[in-house]
Design a protein around this motif. Structure first.
Motif, mmCIF file in Angstrom:
data_model
loop_
_atom_site.group_PDB
_atom_site.id
_atom_site.type_symbol
_atom_site.label_atom_id
_atom_site.label_comp_id
_atom_site.label_asym_id
_atom_site.label_seq_id
_atom_site.Cartn_x
_atom_site.Cartn_y
_atom_site.Cartn_z
ATOM 1 N N ALA A 54 0.832 -1.206 0.000
ATOM 2 C CA ALA A 54 0.000 0.000 0.000
ATOM 3 C C ALA A 54 0.866 1.256 0.000
ATOM 4 O O ALA A 54 0.583 2.223 -0.731
ATOM 5 C CB ALA A 54 -0.928 -0.003 1.209
ATOM 6 N N PRO A 112 -6.643 4.117 3.707
ATOM 7 C CA PRO A 112 -7.041 4.449 2.331
ATOM 8 C C PRO A 112 -8.537 4.536 2.084
ATOM 9 O O PRO A 112 -8.970 5.279 1.199
ATOM 10 C CB PRO A 112 -6.415 3.314 1.507
ATOM 11 N N GLU A 113 -9.346 3.803 2.844
ATOM 12 C CA GLU A 113 -10.769 3.748 2.551
ATOM 13 C C GLU A 113 -11.594 4.773 3.326
ATOM 14 O O GLU A 113 -12.804 4.858 3.121
ATOM 15 C CB GLU A 113 -11.304 2.334 2.831
ATOM 16 N N LYS A 118 -9.836 10.246 1.220
ATOM 17 C CA LYS A 118 -10.112 10.457 -0.198
ATOM 18 C C LYS A 118 -10.401 11.931 -0.491
ATOM 19 O O LYS A 118 -9.964 12.467 -1.519
ATOM 20 C CB LYS A 118 -11.293 9.587 -0.631
ATOM 21 N N THR A 171 -15.346 7.520 -6.066
ATOM 22 C CA THR A 171 -14.637 6.791 -5.015
ATOM 23 C C THR A 171 -15.310 6.960 -3.654
ATOM 24 O O THR A 171 -15.203 6.086 -2.794
ATOM 25 C CB THR A 171 -13.163 7.219 -4.953
ATOM 26 N N PRO A 175 -17.091 2.868 -2.696
ATOM 27 C CA PRO A 175 -15.789 2.623 -2.076
ATOM 28 C C PRO A 175 -14.997 1.473 -2.688
ATOM 29 O O PRO A 175 -13.764 1.479 -2.662
ATOM 30 C CB PRO A 175 -16.147 2.327 -0.617
ATOM 31 N N ALA A 176 -15.695 0.491 -3.256
ATOM 32 C CA ALA A 176 -15.017 -0.671 -3.825
ATOM 33 C C ALA A 176 -14.125 -0.307 -5.003
ATOM 34 O O ALA A 176 -13.237 -1.080 -5.385
ATOM 35 C CB ALA A 176 -16.033 -1.721 -4.260
ATOM 36 N N THR A 177 -14.329 0.879 -5.579
ATOM 37 C CA THR A 177 -13.496 1.301 -6.711
ATOM 38 C C THR A 177 -12.122 1.782 -6.255
ATOM 39 O O THR A 177 -11.246 2.028 -7.087
ATOM 40 C CB THR A 177 -14.175 2.435 -7.494
ATOM 41 N N HIS A 178 -11.945 1.955 -4.924
ATOM 42 C CA HIS A 178 -10.674 2.417 -4.356
ATOM 43 C C HIS A 178 -10.271 3.751 -5.015
ATOM 44 O O HIS A 178 -11.052 4.679 -5.036
ATOM 45 C CB HIS A 178 -9.598 1.341 -4.517
ATOM 46 N N TYR A 179 -9.062 3.796 -5.590
ATOM 47 C CA TYR A 179 -8.597 5.040 -6.215
ATOM 48 C C TYR A 179 -8.499 4.905 -7.734
ATOM 49 O O TYR A 179 -7.975 5.798 -8.405
ATOM 50 C CB TYR A 179 -7.237 5.456 -5.640
#
Length: 210
Positions: A54, A112-113, A118, A171, A175-179
């Motif tokens: 990560a 990150p989530e 974000k 995003t 949330p599952a799309t991440h970045y």
């Protein structure tokens, strides 16, 4: 047309801004360097790399983002020759967004989530791009600040802002799309070219795509 030479004061200012960017992009690697002190805890280099994917991903992504923003900034001020306080203030604010980026970059590696991560990370990019778009708009209105050979185009910047805002919304909402929605930036130039074709005009991005 004989190009006007850039005023020395503004040339020094641009050098100062470039130095800020160089330092900021270098600072991105420091968290990775610090990991080497914990090598014994991971047992091997491969273990260290595996457990810190990560952090490595965040470094590479942010390096690419800052590099892209610098190239956009370079294109925006390449033909500016006059010492103008408005341009300088906008560039200083832009440099602030670049210096700030390592902070949300660290958050991307640690949390990150979280929506706040974000918002800070992508939001910084949105603000950075908006400031550069404002510079392009200023130069369109005040061509006397340039050497006359420039092609300031706020539409290009606006397309990048739109893609970044869309990426942020996606995003946050999915949330599952991440970045990965940041890849929408690749569509910014085609969108700008399409806009200019619809309006029947030309632009820097349109000519580069021909």
């Amino acid at each position: 047309m004989v190009a006007r030479e850039r005023e020395r004061g503004f040339e020094r200012f641009i050098t100062f801004v470039d130095a800020i960017v160089a330092i900021a992009i270098t600072l991105l690697v420091l968290p990775l360097v610090e990991l080497t002190a914990e090598l014994d805890d991971y047992g091997s280099v491969s273990g260290l790399l595996r457990e810190n994917q990560a952090e490595i991903w965040a470094f590479l992504l942010s390096f690419a983002v800052i590099a892209r923003l610098w190239f956009v900034q370079h294109d925006a001020v390449e033909h500016v020759v006059a010492h103008d306080k408005r341009v300088e203030r906008l560039l200083l604010l832009w440099a602030l967004t670049i210096v700030f980026l390592p902070f949300p970059t660290s958050l991307v590696a640690e949390a990150p989530e979280e929506p706040a991560t974000k918002l800070l990370y992508i939001g910084s990019m949105v603000l950075s791009t908006m400031l550069l778009t404002h510079i392009d708009l200023l130069l369109v209105r005040h061509p006397e600040l340039t050497d006359g050979n420039g092609d300031a185009d706020p539409v290009d910047g606006a397309a990048n802002v739109a893609m970044l805002v869309l990426a942020l919304l996606i995003t946050l909402l999915v949330p599952a799309t991440h970045y990965f929605p940041l890849l929408l930036l690749l569509a910014a130039d085609p969108v700008a070219r399409a806009w200019h074709r619809l309006r029947g005009g030309g632009s820097r991005s349109a000519r580069e795509g021909d």
